[in-house]
Motif scaffolding. Sequence first.
Motif, short mmCIF file in Angstrom:
data_model
loop_
_atom_site.label_atom_id
_atom_site.label_comp_id
_atom_site.label_asym_id
_atom_site.label_seq_id
_atom_site.Cartn_x
_atom_site.Cartn_y
_atom_site.Cartn_z
N TRP A 176 2.05 -4.82 -6.79
CA TRP A 176 1.98 -3.44 -6.33
C TRP A 176 2.52 -3.43 -4.91
CZ3 TRP A 176 -2.56 0.18 -7.75
CH2 TRP A 176 -2.49 1.37 -7.05
N ALA A 177 3.69 -2.84 -4.72
CA ALA A 177 4.30 -2.73 -3.39
C ALA A 177 4.20 -1.28 -2.95
CB ALA A 177 5.75 -3.18 -3.44
N GLU A 178 3.74 -1.06 -1.73
CA GLU A 178 3.49 0.31 -1.24
C GLU A 178 4.12 0.49 0.13
OE1 GLU A 178 1.26 4.01 -1.85
OE2 GLU A 178 1.06 2.25 -3.13
N GLU A 179 4.65 1.69 0.34
CA GLU A 179 5.11 2.13 1.66
C GLU A 179 4.40 3.43 1.96
OE1 GLU A 179 9.35 2.53 1.36
OE2 GLU A 179 9.65 0.43 1.91
N LEU A 180 3.72 3.51 3.10
CA LEU A 180 2.93 4.69 3.45
C LEU A 180 3.30 5.20 4.84
CD1 LEU A 180 -0.68 3.61 2.42
CD2 LEU A 180 0.75 5.29 1.28
N ARG A 181 3.43 6.49 4.92
CA ARG A 181 3.61 7.17 6.21
C ARG A 181 2.65 8.35 6.19
NH1 ARG A 181 3.71 7.32 10.90
NH2 ARG A 181 4.97 8.74 12.11
N ILE A 182 1.74 8.39 7.15
CA ILE A 182 0.76 9.47 7.25
C ILE A 182 1.23 10.44 8.33
CG2 ILE A 182 -1.67 10.07 7.59
CD1 ILE A 182 -1.18 8.15 5.22
N ALA A 183 1.43 11.70 7.93
CA ALA A 183 1.91 12.72 8.87
C ALA A 183 0.95 12.83 10.05
CB ALA A 183 2.03 14.08 8.17
N GLY A 184 1.53 12.92 11.24
CA GLY A 184 0.74 13.11 12.44
C GLY A 184 0.24 11.83 13.09
N LEU A 185 0.31 10.70 12.38
CA LEU A 185 -0.12 9.43 12.97
C LEU A 185 1.08 8.76 13.64
CD1 LEU A 185 -2.50 7.71 10.40
CD2 LEU A 185 -3.10 8.96 12.47
N PRO A 186 0.91 8.27 14.84
CA PRO A 186 2.02 7.57 15.48
C PRO A 186 2.32 6.26 14.76
CG PRO A 186 0.05 7.45 16.85
CD PRO A 186 -0.27 8.35 15.69
N ARG A 187 3.57 5.85 14.80
CA ARG A 187 3.98 4.60 14.14
C ARG A 187 3.23 3.39 14.70
NH1 ARG A 187 7.88 5.90 10.69
NH2 ARG A 187 9.24 7.65 11.17
N LEU A 188 2.72 3.52 15.88
CA LEU A 188 1.92 2.46 16.49
C LEU A 188 0.73 2.09 15.59
CD1 LEU A 188 1.23 0.78 19.09
CD2 LEU A 188 -0.11 2.75 19.81
N LEU A 189 0.25 3.04 14.79
CA LEU A 189 -0.89 2.81 13.91
C LEU A 189 -0.50 2.29 12.53
CD1 LEU A 189 -3.15 5.85 14.83
CD2 LEU A 189 -3.33 3.47 15.59
N ASP A 190 0.80 2.05 12.29
CA ASP A 190 1.23 1.54 10.99
C ASP A 190 0.50 0.26 10.58
OD1 ASP A 190 2.91 3.65 10.55
OD2 ASP A 190 4.78 2.53 10.87
N PRO A 191 0.26 -0.70 11.49
CA PRO A 191 -0.50 -1.89 11.06
C PRO A 191 -1.90 -1.54 10.56
CG PRO A 191 0.68 -2.35 13.09
CD PRO A 191 0.80 -0.87 12.84
N ALA A 192 -2.56 -0.59 11.19
CA ALA A 192 -3.89 -0.18 10.73
C ALA A 192 -3.81 0.52 9.38
CB ALA A 192 -4.56 0.73 11.77
N VAL A 193 -2.80 1.37 9.21
CA VAL A 193 -2.61 2.05 7.92
C VAL A 193 -2.36 1.01 6.83
CG1 VAL A 193 -1.08 3.60 6.62
CG2 VAL A 193 -1.82 4.22 8.94
N GLY A 194 -1.54 0.01 7.13
CA GLY A 194 -1.28 -1.06 6.16
C GLY A 194 -2.53 -1.84 5.82
N PHE A 195 -3.35 -2.14 6.82
CA PHE A 195 -4.59 -2.87 6.60
C PHE A 195 -5.52 -2.09 5.68
CE2 PHE A 195 -9.00 -3.78 7.76
CZ PHE A 195 -9.05 -5.15 7.52
N VAL A 196 -5.72 -0.82 5.99
CA VAL A 196 -6.59 0.03 5.16
C VAL A 196 -5.99 0.19 3.76
CG1 VAL A 196 -7.55 2.36 4.89
CG2 VAL A 196 -7.64 1.22 7.12
#
Length: 146
Positions: free
Chosen positions: A104-124
């Motif tokens: 399962w490969a996923e790419e996520l972008r959450i509107a309004g979140l800075p890209r700086l938080l991408d590692p946290a988004v990936g972790f969650v």
Amino acid sequence: MARFVLTRRSPLPPAECWARLTAWPRHGDRVPFTRVSVARGTGRRPGDVVLARTALGPLRFDDPMELVEVAEPAHCQLVKRGRVVRGGAELRVRAAGSGSEVVWAEELRIAGLPRLLDPAVGFVGRLVFGRVLDHLLATAAGPAPG
């Protein structure tokens, strides 16, 4: 964009793993505050739409995912077309020994979140979608519906 890949081995045959992965409503069983349904089509063909609807008090949003490529029983690609969640996912199943390997490969972008938080988004994302994948492939659950 947060990117992650989950890989699981299962004693189940590929066709059974595929049936479980594409039992879309079961995905919501392990995603907090979220229900998943097929919003258009059967959930098995390109152009069909799977909808994850998340609601926690006044916070509500939809995550519509369009199937853009399907090769049963081995592969599907979904594109997230919502206002809040963008990106996509690719699910693959292949025979491995006497069972299967699921990726399962996923790419996520959450509107309004800075890209700086991408590692946290990936972790969650790895935690949440890992729970979903483990739930879907659990052999004690019996055959997947649908």
